[in-house]
Design an enzyme around this catalytic site. Structure first.
Site, PDB file in Angstrom:
ATOM      1  N   SER A 138       0.818  -1.040   0.221  1.00  0.00           N
ATOM      2  CA  SER A 138       0.128  -0.018   0.034  1.00  0.00           C
ATOM      3  C   SER A 138       1.177   1.104  -0.098  1.00  0.00           C
ATOM      4  CB  SER A 138      -0.803   0.008   1.301  1.00  0.00           C
ATOM      5  OG  SER A 138      -1.547   1.159   1.397  1.00  0.00           O
ATOM      6  N   LYS A 164      -1.145  -1.228  -4.488  1.00  0.00           N
ATOM      7  CA  LYS A 164      -2.356  -0.192  -4.105  1.00  0.00           C
ATOM      8  C   LYS A 164      -1.851   1.255  -4.047  1.00  0.00           C
ATOM      9  CE  LYS A 164      -4.627   0.243   0.340  1.00  0.00           C
ATOM     10  NZ  LYS A 164      -5.495  -0.568   1.240  1.00  0.00           N
ATOM     11  N   LYS A 166      -2.846   5.007  -2.881  1.00  0.00           N
ATOM     12  CA  LYS A 166      -3.724   5.953  -2.022  1.00  0.00           C
ATOM     13  C   LYS A 166      -4.097   7.030  -3.127  1.00  0.00           C
ATOM     14  CE  LYS A 166      -4.078   3.675   1.979  1.00  0.00           C
ATOM     15  NZ  LYS A 166      -5.239   3.504   2.632  1.00  0.00           N
ATOM     16  N   ASP A 192      -7.133   3.193  -3.360  1.00  0.00           N
ATOM     17  CA  ASP A 192      -7.712   3.465  -2.082  1.00  0.00           C
ATOM     18  C   ASP A 192      -7.803   4.739  -1.881  1.00  0.00           C
ATOM     19  OD1 ASP A 192      -8.970   2.928   0.346  1.00  0.00           O
ATOM     20  OD2 ASP A 192      -7.258   2.109   1.400  1.00  0.00           O
ATOM     21  N   GLU A 217     -10.766   0.973  -3.787  1.00  0.00           N
ATOM     22  CA  GLU A 217     -11.419   0.644  -2.094  1.00  0.00           C
ATOM     23  C   GLU A 217     -11.861   1.953  -1.673  1.00  0.00           C
ATOM     24  OE1 GLU A 217      -8.021  -1.030  -0.171  1.00  0.00           O
ATOM     25  OE2 GLU A 217      -8.898  -0.722   1.739  1.00  0.00           O
ATOM     26  N   ASP A 242     -13.711  -1.200   2.821  1.00  0.00           N
ATOM     27  CA  ASP A 242     -12.863  -1.428   3.941  1.00  0.00           C
ATOM     28  C   ASP A 242     -13.543  -0.759   5.089  1.00  0.00           C
ATOM     29  OD1 ASP A 242     -10.958  -0.952   5.977  1.00  0.00           O
ATOM     30  OD2 ASP A 242      -9.483  -0.024   4.525  1.00  0.00           O
ATOM     31  N   LYS A 266     -10.164  -6.392   7.874  1.00  0.00           N
ATOM     32  CA  LYS A 266      -9.279  -6.037   8.717  1.00  0.00           C
ATOM     33  C   LYS A 266      -9.791  -6.532  10.228  1.00  0.00           C
ATOM     34  CE  LYS A 266      -7.421  -1.908   6.641  1.00  0.00           C
ATOM     35  NZ  LYS A 266      -7.637  -0.489   6.591  1.00  0.00           N
ATOM     36  N   GLY A 294      -4.004  -4.063   6.162  1.00  0.00           N
ATOM     37  CA  GLY A 294      -3.250  -3.835   7.064  1.00  0.00           C
ATOM     38  C   GLY A 294      -3.560  -2.551   7.786  1.00  0.00           C
TER      39      GLY A 294
END
Ligand code: OSB
Ligand code: MG
Length: 380
Positions: A138, A164, A166, A192, A217, A242, A266, A294
């Site tokens: 990530s 991934k 952000k 995400d 996400e 998420d 998670k 995570g």
């Protein structure tokens, strides 16, 4: 039978190798709540609470979790004899709303204690079947597309099986297009947003469709299942939720409403392993893939994520990067490592968590601690 005698809470500070920025905030250092749980016969396990320093990802913080563990949750466990770890979540959940991350730390510690007592690995105890789990990275928000491309190239070269990125308004389509251009069509890339968008951004987000992302996400608010469903109808890219999936019913709602097609599990966010397994099972039955998210965990929390990610319906790479991606030195030994294929080995050959805790290092990183013991007078 689980009989907990003593729970020590510790806050440690662990400096991240580089700041981790998401749409709602930045972390330079993790303030981590660790639990040291001792049973009546002196068996000890460690667990980690994933709550952050600020309530930007969820309403919980390390300070609210500290309060919840001390005042309401630890006293429940300390007073009880619990037959099986499967029962701990219900015990902690009764008439205590929320505080999922605080509950999860205690609950997962009970699973590890039980695994230790019956002499099986944590992965085996939770029903995990994989020998190795696929790993993604990530990447936090960067100041330019070039900086992001450089990190994405490095991640690909290191072997990560999913990258991934952000995103947030102003750092999205152009950044992702640059990474796709640099890495080629074959790499599994996802983004995400950590709730940074609204439905008014639907047309803008639709520009991501041509970039071949494996998922988007949490574009919208945590409580926005209805609007996520509307957005999903307007996008080809699968939405993964998420923040929105706080329990098994929320996963059921997502599936029924069409709010998303993939779930990031998670265990901290949903209150522990029992709800995680329930979500895993219902998604499996509905044909919905899941993967393990995570929260920048230390090697202790990572052990719990790796064990969970070894369950069969965790079919997409998890955010379970090796220790060295985050820390100069982790608090467990051996540290978590990843091979050049992007796989992390599940320690199935050792009872319990599968790594040793470096208690001396933890002592040196501790900024506060507090022990909670059985108190007869607590009734919640
Ligand atoms: O949304 O998945 C998230 C970290 C903190 C808060 C929220 C998120 C994250 C990550 C980190 O993406 C993933 C990791 O632990 O490597
Ligand atoms: Mg996320």
């Amino acid at each position: 039978m689980l009989r907990i005698d003593r729970i020590v809470m510790r806050e440690i500070r662990l400096a991240l190798k580089e700041p981790f920025r998401i749409s709602s905030g930045v972390e330079h250092e993790r303030r981590i709540l660790l639990l040291e749980i001792t049973d009546r016969d002196g068996a000890v396990v460690w667990a980690e609470c994933v709550a952050g320093a600020l309530p930007n990802y969820s309403p919980e913080t390390i300070d609210t979790a500290w309060l919840a563990v001390r005042e309401w949750l630890a006293p429940r466990l300390l007073g009880a004899s619990v037959e099986r770890p499967e029962d701990v979540h219900a015990l902690l959940d009764e008439n205590v709303r929320g505080h999922h991350m605080a509950k999860a730390a205690l609950e997962m510690g009970c699973w590890a204690l039980d695994a230790t007592l019956v002499n099986v690995s944590l992965a085996q105890r939770v029903g995990g079947t994989r020998e190795r789990v696929a790993t993604g990275i990530s990447l936090g928000l960067q100041s330019s597309p070039e900086a992001l491309v450089e990190r994405a190239r490095g991640a690909l070269a290191a072997g990560y099986r999913k990258i991934k990125l952000k995103i947030q308004p102003g750092r999205d389509v152009d950044y992702v297009r640059a990474v796709r251009g640099a890495l080629g069509r074959d790499v599994d890339i996802m983004v995400d947003a950590n709730s940074a968008y609204t439905l008014a951004d639907a047309d803008h987000l639709a520009a991501l469709d041509e970039l071949g992302l494996i998922m988007l996400e949490q574009p919208l608010g945590a409580d926005d299942l209805i609007r996520h469903a509307e957005l999903q109808r307007r996008l080809r890219t699968p939405i993964c939720l998420d923040e929105s999936i706080t329990d098994a019913n929320r996963a059921r709602d997502m599936i029924e409403l069409g709010s998303g097609r993939i779930v990031n599990i998670k265990p901290g966010r949903v209150g522990g392993y029992a709800p995680s397994i329930a979500i895993h099972d219902l998604c499996r039955d509905a044909g919905v893939p899941v993967w393990c998210g995570g929260m920048l965990e230390s090697g202790i929390g990572r052990a719990y994520n790796v064990a969970l990610a070894s369950l069969p319906n965790f079919t997409l790479p998890g955010d379970v990067s090796p220790s060295a991606r985050y820390w100069a030195r982790d608090v467990v030994s051996p540290e978590w490592t990843m091979d050049s294929q992007g796989m992390v080995r599940v320690p199935r050959d050792r009872a319990g968590m599968g790594v040793d805790v470096d208690v001396e290092l933890i002592e040196s990183l501790t900024v506060r601690d507090e022990a909670v013991r059985a108190r007869a007078s607590i009734v919640v």
